[in-house]
Design a protein around this motif. Sequence first.
Motif, PDB file in Angstrom:
ATOM      1  N   ARG A   1      30.843  25.550  35.123  1.00 11.21           N
ATOM      2  CA  ARG A   1      30.452  25.542  33.702  1.00 11.21           C
ATOM      3  C   ARG A   1      31.387  24.731  32.821  1.00 11.21           C
ATOM      4  NH1 ARG A   1      30.179  31.900  32.812  1.00 11.21           N
ATOM      5  NH2 ARG A   1      32.241  31.590  33.736  1.00 11.21           N
ATOM      6  N   THR A   2      32.253  23.917  33.409  1.00 12.86           N
ATOM      7  CA  THR A   2      33.182  23.121  32.621  1.00 12.86           C
ATOM      8  C   THR A   2      32.990  21.623  32.884  1.00 12.86           C
ATOM      9  OG1 THR A   2      34.952  23.057  34.288  1.00 12.86           O
ATOM     10  CG2 THR A   2      34.906  24.958  32.790  1.00 12.86           C
ATOM     11  N   VAL A   3      33.539  20.837  31.956  1.00  8.49           N
ATOM     12  CA  VAL A   3      33.638  19.386  32.109  1.00  8.49           C
ATOM     13  C   VAL A   3      35.117  19.035  32.093  1.00  8.49           C
ATOM     14  CG1 VAL A   3      33.111  17.136  31.093  1.00  8.49           C
ATOM     15  CG2 VAL A   3      31.437  18.996  30.945  1.00  8.49           C
ATOM     16  N   ARG A   4      35.550  18.258  33.055  1.00  9.79           N
ATOM     17  CA  ARG A   4      36.946  17.809  33.089  1.00  9.79           C
ATOM     18  C   ARG A   4      36.997  16.302  32.844  1.00  9.79           C
ATOM     19  NH1 ARG A   4      41.216  20.870  35.440  1.00  9.79           N
ATOM     20  NH2 ARG A   4      40.575  23.043  35.662  1.00  9.79           N
ATOM     21  N   ILE A   5      38.025  15.883  32.139  1.00  7.36           N
ATOM     22  CA  ILE A   5      38.223  14.466  31.831  1.00  7.36           C
ATOM     23  C   ILE A   5      39.524  14.018  32.485  1.00  7.36           C
ATOM     24  CG2 ILE A   5      38.544  12.763  30.005  1.00  7.36           C
ATOM     25  CD1 ILE A   5      36.856  14.503  28.206  1.00  7.36           C
ATOM     26  N   TRP A   6      39.406  12.959  33.301  1.00  9.82           N
ATOM     27  CA  TRP A   6      40.523  12.468  34.092  1.00  9.82           C
ATOM     28  C   TRP A   6      40.849  11.028  33.696  1.00  9.82           C
ATOM     29  CZ3 TRP A   6      41.889  16.187  37.874  1.00  9.82           C
ATOM     30  CH2 TRP A   6      40.900  17.146  38.163  1.00  9.82           C
ATOM     31  N   GLN A   7      42.120  10.671  33.839  1.00 10.37           N
ATOM     32  CA  GLN A   7      42.524   9.285  33.608  1.00 10.37           C
ATOM     33  C   GLN A   7      43.571   8.889  34.646  1.00 10.37           C
ATOM     34  OE1 GLN A   7      44.989   8.121  30.172  1.00 10.37           O
ATOM     35  NE2 GLN A   7      43.377   6.669  29.634  1.00 10.37           N
ATOM     36  N   ARG A   8      43.474   7.665  35.125  1.00 10.93           N
ATOM     37  CA  ARG A   8      44.429   7.169  36.128  1.00 10.93           C
ATOM     38  C   ARG A   8      45.598   6.489  35.446  1.00 10.93           C
ATOM     39  NH1 ARG A   8      42.437   4.251  41.689  1.00 10.93           N
ATOM     40  NH2 ARG A   8      44.056   5.202  42.994  1.00 10.93           N
ATOM     41  N   GLY A   9      46.786   6.840  35.889  1.00  8.58           N
ATOM     42  CA  GLY A   9      47.976   6.221  35.346  1.00  8.58           C
ATOM     43  C   GLY A   9      48.338   4.952  36.083  1.00  8.58           C
ATOM     44  N   SER A  10      49.392   4.300  35.606  1.00  4.91           N
ATOM     45  CA  SER A  10      49.806   3.032  36.209  1.00  4.91           C
ATOM     46  C   SER A  10      50.332   3.213  37.624  1.00  4.91           C
ATOM     47  CB  SER A  10      50.892   2.380  35.339  1.00  4.91           C
ATOM     48  OG  SER A  10      51.997   3.266  35.185  1.00  4.91           O
ATOM     49  N   ASP A  11      50.734   4.459  37.970  1.00 10.39           N
ATOM     50  CA  ASP A  11      51.226   4.714  39.316  1.00 10.39           C
ATOM     51  C   ASP A  11      50.109   5.069  40.286  1.00 10.39           C
ATOM     52  OD1 ASP A  11      50.531   7.155  38.318  1.00 10.39           O
ATOM     53  OD2 ASP A  11      52.434   8.168  38.784  1.00 10.39           O
ATOM     54  N   GLY A  12      48.862   5.040  39.825  1.00  8.41           N
ATOM     55  CA  GLY A  12      47.722   5.323  40.688  1.00  8.41           C
ATOM     56  C   GLY A  12      47.322   6.779  40.718  1.00  8.41           C
ATOM     57  N   ARG A  13      48.143   7.649  40.143  1.00  8.64           N
ATOM     58  CA  ARG A  13      47.811   9.063  40.124  1.00  8.64           C
ATOM     59  C   ARG A  13      47.011   9.404  38.867  1.00  8.64           C
ATOM     60  NH1 ARG A  13      52.864  12.686  41.567  1.00  8.64           N
ATOM     61  NH2 ARG A  13      51.177  14.164  42.007  1.00  8.64           N
ATOM     62  N   PHE A  14      46.355  10.549  38.889  1.00  6.25           N
ATOM     63  CA  PHE A  14      45.457  10.939  37.809  1.00  6.25           C
ATOM     64  C   PHE A  14      46.009  12.124  37.024  1.00  6.25           C
ATOM     65  CE2 PHE A  14      42.697   8.445  40.385  1.00  6.25           C
ATOM     66  CZ  PHE A  14      41.661   8.007  39.582  1.00  6.25           C
ATOM     67  N   GLY A  15      45.662  12.167  35.760  1.00  9.80           N
ATOM     68  CA  GLY A  15      45.942  13.333  34.937  1.00  9.80           C
ATOM     69  C   GLY A  15      44.648  13.915  34.426  1.00  9.80           C
ATOM     70  N   CYS A  16      44.562  15.239  34.402  1.00  4.61           N
ATOM     71  CA  CYS A  16      43.417  15.903  33.774  1.00  4.61           C
ATOM     72  C   CYS A  16      43.750  16.055  32.301  1.00  4.61           C
ATOM     73  CB  CYS A  16      43.165  17.265  34.423  1.00  4.61           C
ATOM     74  SG  CYS A  16      41.763  18.150  33.693  1.00  4.61           S
ATOM     75  N   LEU A  17      43.118  15.224  31.471  1.00  7.37           N
ATOM     76  CA  LEU A  17      43.464  15.188  30.056  1.00  7.37           C
ATOM     77  C   LEU A  17      42.874  16.345  29.274  1.00  7.37           C
ATOM     78  CD1 LEU A  17      43.037  11.372  29.263  1.00  7.37           C
ATOM     79  CD2 LEU A  17      44.999  12.580  30.236  1.00  7.37           C
ATOM     80  N   ALA A  18      41.740  16.856  29.723  1.00  8.31           N
ATOM     81  CA  ALA A  18      41.075  17.907  28.952  1.00  8.31           C
ATOM     82  C   ALA A  18      40.098  18.658  29.835  1.00  8.31           C
ATOM     83  CB  ALA A  18      40.347  17.312  27.745  1.00  8.31           C
ATOM     84  N   VAL A  19      39.867  19.907  29.489  1.00 12.82           N
ATOM     85  CA  VAL A  19      38.837  20.727  30.104  1.00 12.82           C
ATOM     86  C   VAL A  19      37.909  21.193  28.988  1.00 12.82           C
ATOM     87  CG1 VAL A  19      38.310  22.770  31.480  1.00 12.82           C
ATOM     88  CG2 VAL A  19      40.429  21.503  31.902  1.00 12.82           C
ATOM     89  N   LEU A  20      36.643  20.769  29.033  1.00 11.71           N
ATOM     90  CA  LEU A  20      35.675  21.115  27.989  1.00 11.71           C
ATOM     91  C   LEU A  20      34.912  22.356  28.432  1.00 11.71           C
ATOM     92  CD1 LEU A  20      34.264  17.527  27.260  1.00 11.71           C
ATOM     93  CD2 LEU A  20      36.453  18.537  26.578  1.00 11.71           C
ATOM     94  N   GLU A  21      35.030  23.416  27.642  1.00  8.67           N
ATOM     95  CA  GLU A  21      34.413  24.687  27.984  1.00  8.67           C
ATOM     96  C   GLU A  21      33.434  25.105  26.896  1.00  8.67           C
ATOM     97  OE1 GLU A  21      37.546  27.157  30.548  1.00  8.67           O
ATOM     98  OE2 GLU A  21      38.208  26.827  28.475  1.00  8.67           O
ATOM     99  N   GLY A  22      32.448  25.902  27.265  1.00  7.06           N
ATOM    100  CA  GLY A  22      31.485  26.392  26.281  1.00  7.06           C
ATOM    101  C   GLY A  22      30.108  26.640  26.848  1.00  7.06           C
ATOM    102  N   HIS A  23      29.760  25.944  27.924  1.00  6.59           N
ATOM    103  CA  HIS A  23      28.468  26.182  28.556  1.00  6.59           C
ATOM    104  C   HIS A  23      28.489  27.523  29.292  1.00  6.59           C
ATOM    105  CE1 HIS A  23      26.356  22.460  27.715  1.00  6.59           C
ATOM    106  NE2 HIS A  23      27.423  21.770  28.060  1.00  6.59           N
TER     107      HIS A  23
END
Length: 437
Positions: free
Chosen positions: A363-385
């Motif tokens: 029931r969530t949406v996660r937003i990911w972004q890749r950094g310059s080192d190739g690894r990812f960060g989860c920037l946000a978790v969208l909740e409400g559904h």
Amino acid sequence: MRVRSWLATCATTTTANDSTVPFPKSQRHLVSDSSSSSDATGSSTSPSDRSYSVSLQSNLSLQTLPSVPSLQKLSPDETINFSSASHLCINSVQLGHKLPIGCIAVHHNFLYAASSHEINVYDRTATTWTSINTFNDNDSSSGSVKSVTFCDGKIFTAHQDCKIRVWQLTPTKHHKFKTTLPTVNDRLLRFMLPNSYVTVRRHKKKLWIEHGDAVTGLAVNNGLIYSVSWDKSLKIWRASDLRCLESIKAHEDAVNAVAVSAGGTVYTGSADRKIRVWAKPFNEKRHALIATLEKHKSAVNALALSDDGTVLFSGACDRSILVWDREDSANHMVVTGALRGHGKAILCLINVAGLLMSGSADRTVRIWQRGSDGRFGCLAVLEGHTKPVKSLTAVTEEGQKGVVSVFSGSLDGEIKAWQVSVSCPNSSPLNLQKWNL
């Protein structure tokens, strides 16, 4: 006729091996593993997108695909020099009949939301999301709408009844039905030729240009429409004259997802747990199998490509998002890691402006972004559904640097609109007050 729903598929126990990526020259089959995707009963991670260490380490998704390393940053110390994101739910629409949202899509200022066989169109720029039009509402026999896409000024919709319907937007903002694929002309060209027919099941044949089961996905590239179906096939259509150019037996089970790179490489994801890669060899007119990517241990539900097409993301019922990178030789792709955090099946993926967004049965949406080192960060978790998130779409907002509008559709019959603001390290975050919230 056997139809496997995504819910039934996600409840099936499946397996995987520890190889990287098998390709046509040396394909490897999946081997037994006692893990089951049906044990996804763990809760989703904390709402805070900074609560990495405890929530991610305890999440059940870490127990899936143990041979694949996690690719995301796990501790706050690792995210100091990473982008940050703010998000707000700025609008929400609950359709009156509360039927599940099957798919959503954005085209210019219009938001298309399919619920059962109906397609509702909204002006997304209006504060209250003005309803523009509802079409296909009188054709319940078409079954549920699985996908909506746009090409050459036409709207293409994929349906449960094995057909693709074509629509035209009129000056009065109504959607006029044009034809179905395959068209009557396409059928007439082939129906008298015996070699135009293929066996779809015992004692039943169809024209090879026809899908034999629900059309589950559509993709567009360079004037071509790519469709996949539970009939295990991939078909390629020319948008200009709506003719079917190719039909490929793509998988051994239902095909759930399709993605196409700008260069024309096609990726298909299936309930057979495989992702297959298709392209036209030099001087050839038809697509051929280039690679088979085997790592997921359950049905592949969603695919997305990076902006430059060099990275493939795949989501499955095993609760992990796999990241596949193209090697320097450009001859094949290998899995480089997994993004974990969702507590249940991954149902949809979309990549926009360097952001990967994932919707899940948790029931969530996660937003990911890749950094310059190739690894990812989860920037946000969208909740409400209140039920699984089945569909996602997103657009960048012109004149608003770092702002992305994200739309999520759920089986609870609700569509939510989110404004996500991404700021780079040491930069000032976007002033959310200008949204008048």
